[in-house]
Structures are given as C-alpha cells and as structure tokens.
Design a protein around this motif. Sequence first.
Motif, PDB file in Angstrom:
ATOM      1  N   UNK A 168      -3.836   9.932  -2.441  1.00 27.11           N
ATOM      2  CA  UNK A 168      -4.455   8.819  -3.232  1.00 27.11           C
ATOM      3  C   UNK A 168      -3.764   7.702  -2.731  1.00 27.11           C
ATOM      4  N   UNK A 169      -4.284   6.646  -2.445  1.00 22.38           N
ATOM      5  CA  UNK A 169      -3.939   5.588  -1.871  1.00 22.38           C
ATOM      6  C   UNK A 169      -3.990   4.264  -2.826  1.00 22.38           C
ATOM      7  N   UNK A 170      -2.818   3.675  -3.146  1.00 22.50           N
ATOM      8  CA  UNK A 170      -2.617   2.747  -4.130  1.00 22.50           C
ATOM      9  C   UNK A 170      -2.263   1.393  -3.569  1.00 22.50           C
ATOM     10  N   UNK A 171      -3.082   0.438  -3.803  1.00 24.93           N
ATOM     11  CA  UNK A 171      -2.892  -0.876  -3.409  1.00 24.93           C
ATOM     12  C   UNK A 171      -2.462  -1.948  -4.580  1.00 24.93           C
ATOM     13  N   UNK A 172      -1.546  -2.465  -4.308  1.00 27.92           N
ATOM     14  CA  UNK A 172      -1.006  -3.686  -5.589  1.00 27.92           C
ATOM     15  C   UNK A 172      -1.273  -2.909  -6.723  1.00 27.92           C
ATOM     16  N   UNK A 173      -0.779  -1.711  -6.984  1.00 27.55           N
ATOM     17  CA  UNK A 173      -0.662  -1.139  -8.401  1.00 27.55           C
ATOM     18  C   UNK A 173      -2.116  -0.684  -8.839  1.00 27.55           C
ATOM     19  N   UNK A 174      -3.045  -0.540  -7.954  1.00 28.36           N
ATOM     20  CA  UNK A 174      -4.480  -0.005  -8.431  1.00 28.36           C
ATOM     21  C   UNK A 174      -4.824   1.149  -7.391  1.00 28.36           C
ATOM     22  N   UNK A 175      -5.419   2.164  -7.821  1.00 22.15           N
ATOM     23  CA  UNK A 175      -5.917   3.307  -7.079  1.00 22.15           C
ATOM     24  C   UNK A 175      -7.353   2.737  -6.439  1.00 22.15           C
ATOM     25  N   UNK A 176      -7.178   2.961  -4.931  1.00 16.46           N
ATOM     26  CA  UNK A 176      -8.432   2.337  -4.516  1.00 16.46           C
ATOM     27  C   UNK A 176      -9.046   3.642  -3.952  1.00 16.46           C
ATOM     28  N   UNK A 177      -8.385   4.841  -3.470  1.00 19.79           N
ATOM     29  CA  UNK A 177      -9.080   5.815  -2.732  1.00 19.79           C
ATOM     30  C   UNK A 177      -8.499   7.198  -3.492  1.00 19.79           C
ATOM     31  N   UNK A 178      -9.291   8.273  -3.166  1.00 19.61           N
ATOM     32  CA  UNK A 178      -8.802   9.587  -3.619  1.00 19.61           C
ATOM     33  C   UNK A 178      -9.608  10.437  -2.778  1.00 19.61           C
ATOM     34  N   UNK A 179      -8.867  11.454  -2.241  1.00 14.04           N
ATOM     35  CA  UNK A 179      -9.573  12.500  -1.239  1.00 14.04           C
ATOM     36  C   UNK A 179      -8.752  13.844  -0.918  1.00 14.04           C
ATOM     37  N   UNK A 228       1.092  -1.406  -0.057  1.00 14.14           N
ATOM     38  CA  UNK A 228       0.029  -0.137  -0.139  1.00 14.14           C
ATOM     39  C   UNK A 228       0.984   1.286  -0.078  1.00 14.14           C
ATOM     40  N   UNK A 229       0.470   2.093  -0.709  1.00 12.30           N
ATOM     41  CA  UNK A 229       1.147   3.506  -0.753  1.00 12.30           C
ATOM     42  C   UNK A 229       0.225   4.650  -0.534  1.00 12.30           C
ATOM     43  N   UNK A 230       0.676   5.517   0.151  1.00 14.44           N
ATOM     44  CA  UNK A 230      -0.121   6.912   0.380  1.00 14.44           C
ATOM     45  C   UNK A 230       0.607   8.027  -0.530  1.00 14.44           C
ATOM     46  N   UNK A 231       0.040   8.557  -1.279  1.00 17.19           N
ATOM     47  CA  UNK A 231       0.805   9.619  -2.036  1.00 17.19           C
ATOM     48  C   UNK A 231      -0.155  11.015  -1.648  1.00 17.19           C
ATOM     49  N   UNK A 232       0.706  12.029  -1.225  1.00 22.80           N
ATOM     50  CA  UNK A 232       0.128  13.600  -0.967  1.00 22.80           C
ATOM     51  C   UNK A 232       0.942  14.363  -1.899  1.00 22.80           C
ATOM     52  N   UNK A 233       0.041  15.318  -2.557  1.00 21.62           N
ATOM     53  CA  UNK A 233       0.399  16.452  -3.283  1.00 21.62           C
ATOM     54  C   UNK A 233      -0.088  17.636  -3.097  1.00 21.62           C
ATOM     55  N   UNK A 234       0.236  18.592  -3.820  1.00 18.94           N
ATOM     56  CA  UNK A 234      -0.461  19.933  -3.898  1.00 18.94           C
ATOM     57  C   UNK A 234      -1.693  20.052  -4.559  1.00 18.94           C
ATOM     58  N   UNK A 235      -1.698  19.176  -5.710  1.00 16.44           N
ATOM     59  CA  UNK A 235      -2.778  19.346  -6.289  1.00 16.44           C
ATOM     60  C   UNK A 235      -2.978  17.960  -7.168  1.00 16.44           C
ATOM     61  N   UNK A 236      -4.342  17.671  -7.642  1.00 20.85           N
ATOM     62  CA  UNK A 236      -4.476  16.364  -8.465  1.00 20.85           C
ATOM     63  C   UNK A 236      -5.500  16.947  -9.758  1.00 20.85           C
ATOM     64  N   UNK A 237      -4.914  16.576 -10.834  1.00 17.19           N
ATOM     65  CA  UNK A 237      -5.749  17.012 -12.037  1.00 17.19           C
ATOM     66  C   UNK A 237      -6.827  15.909 -12.256  1.00 17.19           C
TER      67      UNK A 237
END
Length: 165
Positions: free
Chosen positions: A25-36, A3-12
């Motif tokens: 953005x949460x990525x689990x096994x190379x699949x985006x599972x949650x954005x907020x 699992x990866x948690x990605x944080x950024x300034x913005x998301x297009x």
Amino acid sequence: MNQKLIKAKGLVDVEKETVLADPFVIVEEDLITKVGKQSEIPATGPETEILDLNNQFILPGLINCHAHISWPGAGISMSAHMESPYEIIVLGAAKNARIELLSGATMVRDCGGPGTLIQGIDEAVKQGKIEGPGIFHCGAVLTTTGGHAHDIGVVADGPEEIDKA
C-alpha cells in the motif's frame, strides 16, 4: 511529499470479499494512492518511509458504534469519576481516544458524555494534537428519573422534558 510504502502478509479487501496475499500500500499525505502485489511495487524515492508488517494483515478502519470516550472504564464508578478534576477527565478521554485508534477503530460514535469535552477531543484529533479516531458525538445521555446514567445524564421524564432537554 510525505510517502509511505507498507508491505504485509495480507490485505482484507471488503469490497471484493477477498484477502490479497503479499500486498503493498502506498500512502501519500495520509491518502492511499496505490494498492497491489509486492511483486509489482512501483519505484519510490529515497525519502519514502518503508513499513514492513511481515506476518500481519492490513484491515480497513473499524467503526465502534457504542463508545463513551470520557468514561473511565470498568472498576470506577461514574459518580466518582465525574467528581474528578476536569483536567483529569480530559486527559482520560484523550487516552481513551488513542486506545480506540490503536484497537483499529478509525471512527467512534460517542454515546453520551460531556458535550464540550468530546467536541474538544474530536477537534484535538483533527488538529493532530492527540491521536484518536474521528468522533461522531451523540451528546449528553438522556434518561429518566432513576434510569440508566441518571447520575451523570440529563433527566427528562415525558415528551415535554425530552423536547426541552
């Protein structure tokens, strides 16, 4: 689970035609599972990899619709390049695939190059042996006598020769 948690300034967000400020953005096994929004990040486990992109933006993958993965680029003639040892051409193609990915292209349409070489690069990407985008391979360049890429492509003059090629 990876699992990866990605944080950024913005998301297009191309579907909503907006930019989400302070996203996660949460990525689990190379699949985006949650954005907020970062203020709403759900609890994650201690093994979660956190990637903070600070002042950067997250974009959707781009598609390069005209690429030549096996070609060397500016400053080197194709004729000279194709006389290089096959292993050198393969390593150059692997390098070009990685450059495409790092430039934001997650899919490339390869518009002419040695068929088995590009298929091999695509398979190596799929197997995780090298980094690169997905590749849609158009096959060898078809051209006319003396036409563009005639020295590296398949020369076909007229309908019958095109059908045969």
